[in-house]
Structure formats: C-alpha cells, structure tokens
Design a protein around this motif. Structure first.
Motif, PDB file in Angstrom:
ATOM      1  N   PRO A 182      51.241   6.066  -3.632  1.00 19.64           N
ATOM      2  CA  PRO A 182      52.171   5.706  -4.707  1.00 19.64           C
ATOM      3  C   PRO A 182      51.597   4.717  -5.727  1.00 19.64           C
ATOM      4  N   GLU A 183      50.658   3.876  -5.304  1.00 18.66           N
ATOM      5  CA  GLU A 183      50.084   2.895  -6.224  1.00 18.66           C
ATOM      6  C   GLU A 183      48.977   3.468  -7.114  1.00 18.66           C
ATOM      7  N   CYS A 184      48.635   4.728  -6.934  1.00 20.86           N
ATOM      8  CA  CYS A 184      47.606   5.360  -7.760  1.00 20.86           C
ATOM      9  C   CYS A 184      48.060   5.348  -9.222  1.00 20.86           C
ATOM     10  N   VAL A 185      47.148   4.988 -10.102  1.00 17.40           N
ATOM     11  CA  VAL A 185      47.449   4.930 -11.530  1.00 17.40           C
ATOM     12  C   VAL A 185      47.260   6.318 -12.132  1.00 17.40           C
ATOM     13  N   VAL A 186      48.289   6.803 -12.807  1.00 18.73           N
ATOM     14  CA  VAL A 186      48.168   8.041 -13.564  1.00 18.73           C
ATOM     15  C   VAL A 186      47.807   7.620 -14.979  1.00 18.73           C
ATOM     16  N   LEU A 187      46.585   7.907 -15.358  1.00 18.96           N
ATOM     17  CA  LEU A 187      46.092   7.472 -16.649  1.00 18.96           C
ATOM     18  C   LEU A 187      46.619   8.374 -17.762  1.00 18.96           C
ATOM     19  N   THR A 188      47.196   7.763 -18.757  1.00 24.68           N
ATOM     20  CA  THR A 188      47.705   8.454 -19.941  1.00 24.68           C
ATOM     21  C   THR A 188      47.336   7.606 -21.155  1.00 24.68           C
ATOM     22  N   PRO A 189      47.439   8.168 -22.349  1.00 25.01           N
ATOM     23  CA  PRO A 189      47.196   7.326 -23.530  1.00 25.01           C
ATOM     24  C   PRO A 189      48.136   6.108 -23.571  1.00 25.01           C
ATOM     25  N   LYS A 190      49.326   6.257 -23.036  1.00 27.51           N
ATOM     26  CA  LYS A 190      50.281   5.146 -23.032  1.00 27.51           C
ATOM     27  C   LYS A 190      49.915   4.070 -21.995  1.00 27.51           C
TER      28      LYS A 190
END
Length: 150
Positions: free
Chosen positions: A73-81
């Motif tokens: 759950p703590e995994c970062v989903v990288l997005t432009p935001k």
C-alpha cells in the motif's frame, strides 16, 4: 501496444504523454524500489540495498507491477501530479525527475539507445545487488546503506 512517438520525451510535456510513453520513461534501474532512510531533522535521504518485497532483483523490475498497491500500500504511483512531491528522493538519473527539471535524458537511457540493457551495462542499475526487505529487519537497514544519493 501503442506505438511511441519519435523522441517524444524531447517535445511532449510530462502531463501530455500517453500512458505507454509515460511508462517508457522508466529506465529499469530499480532504485525507486529500494528502501530509503530519510532523516527528518536534516532532510537527508540515504539509499539502502534493501528492496521492496515485490522487487525482482534479476529482472530489476516489480514482480507484480499492475497489482503492486494491493500488496504494498505504501508504494508510490508516480504521476505528473505526484512527481513534485516525491522527486526529492528519486535517483538523480531518473528520467521522470530529469524531464521535470528540464534536463535531457542520459546517453545510456534505453529510449536514447534503443536497448533496455544499457541501463545495466552502464552501471546505472541495482540488478544483482539487492536484498529483500522480507530478509532484513528494519532495524538493520542502516547496515545496508549504499553510496547512491538522490
């Protein structure tokens, strides 16, 4: 698979990239999957060789990328935001960070060379160098700090 526009990273803003273009920016170094130690008093970030439990050390990729948030759950989903919020701990050679900062991709990046192995052959990956977080107690992570810095 959707065809990528030629040299899209040089002309297309991060927010305007297609999903396949965005994913193609990843060089496969594996450094974002390493656990880091962050010191709140100084803001210093140190990398460890302790990788996320889903990290495949041989392939240098997430073993269950599509479902990673379900397992970690703590995994970062990288997005432009999300990029401005997390860029400080990302590797200095990361394409997402470089483009966000207005810098070019490194010569060894797979989009530049056309070969995904150049990240590894140029020494810019952690392939074969990690330990699973399942095998190392969190109290011992300081024993596994590596030279890499964001």
């Amino acid at each position: 698979m959707e065809k990528l526009r030629p040299r899209f990273w040089e002309t297309v803003p991060l927010k305007k990239m297609t999903a396949p273009e965005w994913e193609a920016l990843c060089d496969g170094c594996g450094k974002c999957c390493l656990n880091k130690l962050e010191f709140e008093d100084t803001g210093e970030v140190l990398y460890t060789r302790i990788a996320c439990r889903l990290f495949d050390d041989a392939g240098c990729r997430c073993a269950d990328y599509p479902n990673r948030k379900k397992h970690v759950p703590e995994c970062v989903v990288l997005t432009p935001k999300s990029l401005p919020r997390v860029a400080y701990w990302m590797p200095s050679t990361c394409a997402y960070k470089l483009l966000w900062l207005g810098e070019p991709l490194p010569d060894w990046h797979p989009l530049v060379t056309g070969d995904p192995e150049t990240t590894h052959s140029s020494g810019h990956s952690v392939r074969g160098q990690t330990l699973s977080e399942a095998a190392v107690a969190e109290d011992d992570w300081e024993d596994h700090i590596i030279e890499e810095r964001p």
